[in-house]
Design an enzyme around this catalytic site. Structure first.
Site, PDB file in Angstrom:
ATOM      1  N   LYS A 193       0.855  -1.193   0.000  1.00  0.00           N
ATOM      2  CA  LYS A 193       0.000   0.000   0.000  1.00  0.00           C
ATOM      3  C   LYS A 193       0.888   1.240   0.000  1.00  0.00           C
ATOM      4  CE  LYS A 193      -4.394   0.747   2.319  1.00  0.00           C
ATOM      5  NZ  LYS A 193      -5.070   0.597   3.601  1.00  0.00           N
TER       6      LYS A 193
HETATM    7  C1  E4P Z   1      -8.388   1.505   3.491  1.00  0.00           C
HETATM    8  O1  E4P Z   1      -7.620   0.740   3.010  1.00  0.00           O
HETATM    9  C2  E4P Z   1      -8.233   2.164   4.807  1.00  0.00           C
HETATM   10  O2  E4P Z   1      -7.499   1.281   5.635  1.00  0.00           O
HETATM   11  C3  E4P Z   1      -9.522   2.421   5.499  1.00  0.00           C
HETATM   12  O3  E4P Z   1     -10.623   1.999   4.745  1.00  0.00           O
HETATM   13  C4  E4P Z   1      -9.654   3.768   6.115  1.00  0.00           C
HETATM   14  O4  E4P Z   1     -10.898   3.840   6.741  1.00  0.00           O
HETATM   15  P1  E4P Z   1     -11.267   4.998   7.776  1.00  0.00           P
HETATM   16  O5  E4P Z   1     -11.494   6.265   7.014  1.00  0.00           O
HETATM   17  O6  E4P Z   1     -12.540   4.526   8.426  1.00  0.00           O
HETATM   18  O7  E4P Z   1     -10.129   5.110   8.748  1.00  0.00           O
END
Ligand code: E4P
Length: 215
Positions: A87
């Protein structure tokens, strides 16, 4: 449409696997911290533990924000397990890193995407997944699901291979909305997934069928 679970909690991952609908996992540094996973070696071990539970892609995020640092971390993460997807944040060096990693056959998930322009850059760089954060857009009075639909349209128009991974899903209705928008993947905590099961008419209907059977 694939279902990923957005957590670093091993019990939640096992529960979603047990339901038989899980295609992968996404994590981020905040989710790892929430589980109390600290230190490079423990973090790496935790990613491997996740890979051993789930049969699918597992996103592991780089911490560096410069090109060389991101590549070093990405190569180490990718070497941990064949299911690891690196990522990478949507920043200048992140785009360069995605381009480099995709040329080396390392899968990437471009994270923190909030506009169609950013999604186009991610696809041009060869990202495997692009992650528009819909809940965080909703938080600032912008339709998050609309961004998912726009990215899907652009990618289809130009035949980009990058998969649209709708992230930052906050409630159950986001899931069918993302499905209607054409998302390839949704990632969310276990609770919104379990919410899909619920309908009062199902419960009332089942109660009646069972009562009639007993008569
Ligand atoms: C995506 O890969 C992120 O880890 C995640 O969906 C972020 O979500 P949040 O905005 O609820 O922290």
């Amino acid at each position: 449409m694939k279902f990923f679970i957005d957590t670093a909690n091993l019990d939640e991952i096992r529960e979603a696997m047990d339901l038989g609908i899980l295609d992968g996992v996404t994590t981020n540094p905040s989710l790892m911290a929430k589980e109390g996973i600290k230190g490079e070696e423990n973090i790496k071990k935790h990613y491997v533990d996740i890979c051993e539970i789930v049969d699918g892609d597992v996103s592991a995020e780089v911490i560096a924000t410069d090109f060389d640092g991101m590549i070093k971390e990405a190569e180490e993460l990718a070497a941990l397990h064949p299911q690891i997807v690196v990522k990478v944040p949507m920043i200048r060096d992140g785009v360069k890193a995605i381009k480099y990693l995709s040329s080396k056959g390392i899968k990437t998930n471009c994270t923190l995407v909030f506009s169609t322009g950013q999604a186009i850059l991610a696809a041009k760089a060869g990202a495997t997944y692009v992650s528009p954060f819909i809940g965080r857009l909703d938080d600032v009075s912008t339709e998050g699901v609309e961004l998912v639909a726009q990215i899907v349209d652009i990618y289809r128009y130009y035949d980009f291979d990058t998969q649209v991974l709708a992230a930052s899903i906050r409630h159950t209705m986001h899931i069918p909305q993302c499905a209607e928008a054409g998302a390839d993947v949704v990632t969310c905590p276990l609770k919104p997934i379990m919410g899909l099961l619920k309908h009062p008419l199902t419960d009332i209907g089942l109660e009646k069928f069972l009562a009639d059977h007993r008569k």
